[in-house]
Design an enzyme around this catalytic site. Structure first.
Site, short mmCIF file in Angstrom:
data_model
loop_
_atom_site.label_atom_id
_atom_site.label_comp_id
_atom_site.label_asym_id
_atom_site.label_seq_id
_atom_site.Cartn_x
_atom_site.Cartn_y
_atom_site.Cartn_z
N SER A 15 0.83 -1.20 0.00
CA SER A 15 0.00 0.00 0.00
C SER A 15 0.87 1.25 0.00
CB SER A 15 -0.87 -0.04 1.27
OG SER A 15 -1.56 1.17 1.47
N ASP A 36 4.41 -7.84 3.72
CA ASP A 36 3.26 -7.09 4.25
C ASP A 36 2.38 -8.02 5.06
OD1 ASP A 36 2.11 -4.07 3.24
OD2 ASP A 36 0.69 -5.36 4.32
N ASP A 62 4.59 -10.32 9.42
CA ASP A 62 4.48 -9.27 10.43
C ASP A 62 5.92 -8.89 10.77
OD1 ASP A 62 4.37 -7.74 12.73
OD2 ASP A 62 2.85 -8.97 13.71
N ASN A 89 9.77 0.28 5.66
CA ASN A 89 8.68 1.24 5.45
C ASN A 89 7.43 0.92 6.26
OD1 ASN A 89 6.86 3.12 3.63
ND2 ASN A 89 5.98 1.06 3.48
N TYR A 154 3.81 7.37 18.31
CA TYR A 154 4.24 7.32 16.91
C TYR A 154 5.53 8.12 16.71
CZ TYR A 154 4.05 8.09 11.83
OH TYR A 154 4.35 8.16 10.49
N LYS A 158 9.29 6.89 15.55
CA LYS A 158 9.94 7.40 14.34
C LYS A 158 11.24 8.15 14.67
CE LYS A 158 7.03 5.86 11.22
NZ LYS A 158 7.45 4.89 10.20
N1 NAD Z 1 1.49 9.04 4.44
C1 NAD Z 1 2.15 9.96 5.11
O1 NAD Z 1 1.84 11.15 5.06
C2 NAD Z 1 3.32 9.56 5.99
C3 NAD Z 1 3.99 10.59 6.65
C4 NAD Z 1 5.06 10.26 7.46
C5 NAD Z 1 5.47 8.93 7.58
N2 NAD Z 1 4.79 7.95 6.94
C6 NAD Z 1 5.27 6.57 7.12
O2 NAD Z 1 5.40 5.95 5.88
C7 NAD Z 1 5.18 4.54 6.00
C8 NAD Z 1 4.14 4.09 5.00
O3 NAD Z 1 2.94 4.80 5.27
P1 NAD Z 1 1.71 4.83 4.26
O4 NAD Z 1 1.15 6.19 4.37
O5 NAD Z 1 2.09 4.27 2.95
O6 NAD Z 1 0.71 3.83 5.05
P2 NAD Z 1 -0.26 2.66 4.52
O7 NAD Z 1 -1.13 2.34 5.72
O8 NAD Z 1 -0.89 3.04 3.25
O9 NAD Z 1 0.74 1.46 4.28
C9 NAD Z 1 1.41 0.80 5.34
C10 NAD Z 1 1.58 -0.66 4.95
O10 NAD Z 1 2.27 -1.29 6.04
C11 NAD Z 1 1.66 -2.56 6.26
N3 NAD Z 1 1.90 -3.00 7.64
C12 NAD Z 1 1.36 -2.50 8.77
N4 NAD Z 1 1.79 -3.20 9.84
C13 NAD Z 1 2.63 -4.16 9.37
C14 NAD Z 1 3.39 -5.18 9.98
N5 NAD Z 1 3.36 -5.38 11.29
N6 NAD Z 1 4.15 -5.98 9.19
C15 NAD Z 1 4.17 -5.81 7.84
N7 NAD Z 1 3.46 -4.87 7.20
C16 NAD Z 1 2.70 -4.05 7.96
C17 NAD Z 1 0.17 -2.32 5.98
O11 NAD Z 1 -0.53 -3.53 5.72
C18 NAD Z 1 0.25 -1.41 4.77
O12 NAD Z 1 0.26 -2.13 3.56
C19 NAD Z 1 4.77 4.31 7.46
O13 NAD Z 1 5.88 3.88 8.20
C20 NAD Z 1 4.33 5.69 7.91
O14 NAD Z 1 4.47 5.87 9.29
C21 NAD Z 1 3.71 8.23 6.14
#
Ligand code: NAD
Length: 251
Positions: A15, A36, A62, A89, A154, A158
């Site tokens: 995702s 994932d 996981d 990620n 969170y 991070k």
């Molecule tokens: N979207 C933003 O604005 C943003 C900003 C700062 C940081 N981030 C970071 O970027 C990363 C990706 O975020 P995103 O927005 O794409 O989120 P998202 O929820 O779209 O994707 C996260 C993915 O991680 C997977 N996941 C969750 N727990 C898991 C686990 N225990 N083991 C394996 N897979 C797991 C989920 O199934 C999902 O596919 C995250 O670490 C998030 O904290 C995102």
């Protein structure tokens, strides 16, 4: 070691940002293993990418579970070869008042967002050391650069990831392994859309765009482009760095 034709593990790649990063690496000729926890979404995306000719496999993992990660890494080695690129990620968000965070929830956030990268890195490291070449990119968050109200667990996780990045860069540089972190700011992904729909932010996406110097929210490919850049062979002198990709909101 040209980074094309190597094997990358992208965690949380079913995702949002992880998926865009996987696509960015695939476009450069890298074989990609997506880890994932979300089996259905993983299968869907892997099928779609393969239909476009990508060398990609999905592994239901996981990242906070050592045994699952170890077993999946072994499968990746068998399917594709040594893991020389690791993109940590996968992550979950946390919103709410500090007083109301339970011990269990604090531990869950730390387990996925910080122990996950620790475990995945340890399990991939022998391949990188053997090759004397490796690229690790940790996806942290711009919230760790300035703090964020009602996101203490969170942001702590991070911030820990930024510390892990800097320490590992010092320890692993001698093996030709670089370790950097990309802290995204406000990128439109399912995670962000969920947070907005649940009313987690007081301001709208339009407002965030307005207060961002480049006047737009981030796109997943913005993060993917920076991450792929850090994985290139030509980026071998960049390590231990926090490469902000946030439209200029934090410098
Ligand atoms: N979207 C933003 O604005 C943003 C900003 C700062 C940081 N981030 C970071 O970027 C990363 C990706 O975020 P995103 O927005 O794409 O989120 P998202 O929820 O779209 O994707 C996260 C993915 O991680 C997977 N996941 C969750 N727990 C898991 C686990 N225990 N083991 C394996 N897979 C797991 C989920 O199934 C999902 O596919 C995250 O670490 C998030 O904290 C995102």
């Amino acid at each position: 070691m040209p980074f094309e034709k190597t094997t990358a593990v992208v965690t949380g790649g079913a995702s949002g940002l992880g998926l865009a990063i996987a696509e960015g690496l695939i476009a450069r000729g890298t074989q990609v293993a997506i880890f994932d926890i979300h089996a259905e979404q993983l299968e869907l995306e892997v099928k779609r990418l393969r239909a476009d000719g990508a060398a990609v496999n999905g592994y239901v993992v996981d990242v906070s579970d050592r045994a699952q990660v170890r077993s999946a890494m072994a499968h990746v080695r068998f399917d594709f070869g040594p893991v020389l690129i690791l993109i940590n990620n996968a992550g979950i968000e946390q919103f709410g008042k500090f007083d109301e965070i339970s011990d269990e929830f604090w531990d869950r956030v730390m387990a996925i967002n910080l122990r996950g990268p620790f475990i995945c890195t340890q399990e991939a490291l022998p391949d990188m050391k053997a090759a004397q070449w490796g690229r690790i990119v940790n996806i942290s968050s711009s919230s760790a650069q300035g703090g964020q109200s009602q996101m203490a667990a969170y942001v702590s996780s991070k911030s820990g990831l930024i510390g892990l990045t800097k320490s590992l860069a010092l320890e692993l540089g001698r093996y030709g392994i670089t370790v950097n972190t990309v802290p995204p700011g406000m990128v439109v992904t399912p995670l962000l859309e969920r947070a907005i729909a649940e009313g987690r932010f007081t301001a709208s996406l339009e407002h965030f765009a307005k207060i961002t110097p480049v006047k737009r929210a981030g796109r997943p490919e913005d993060i993917a482009n920076a991450t792929v850049f850090l994985c290139q062979d030509e980026s071998s002198y960049i390590t231990g760095q926090v490469i902000g990709v946030n439209g200029g909101r934090r410098t």
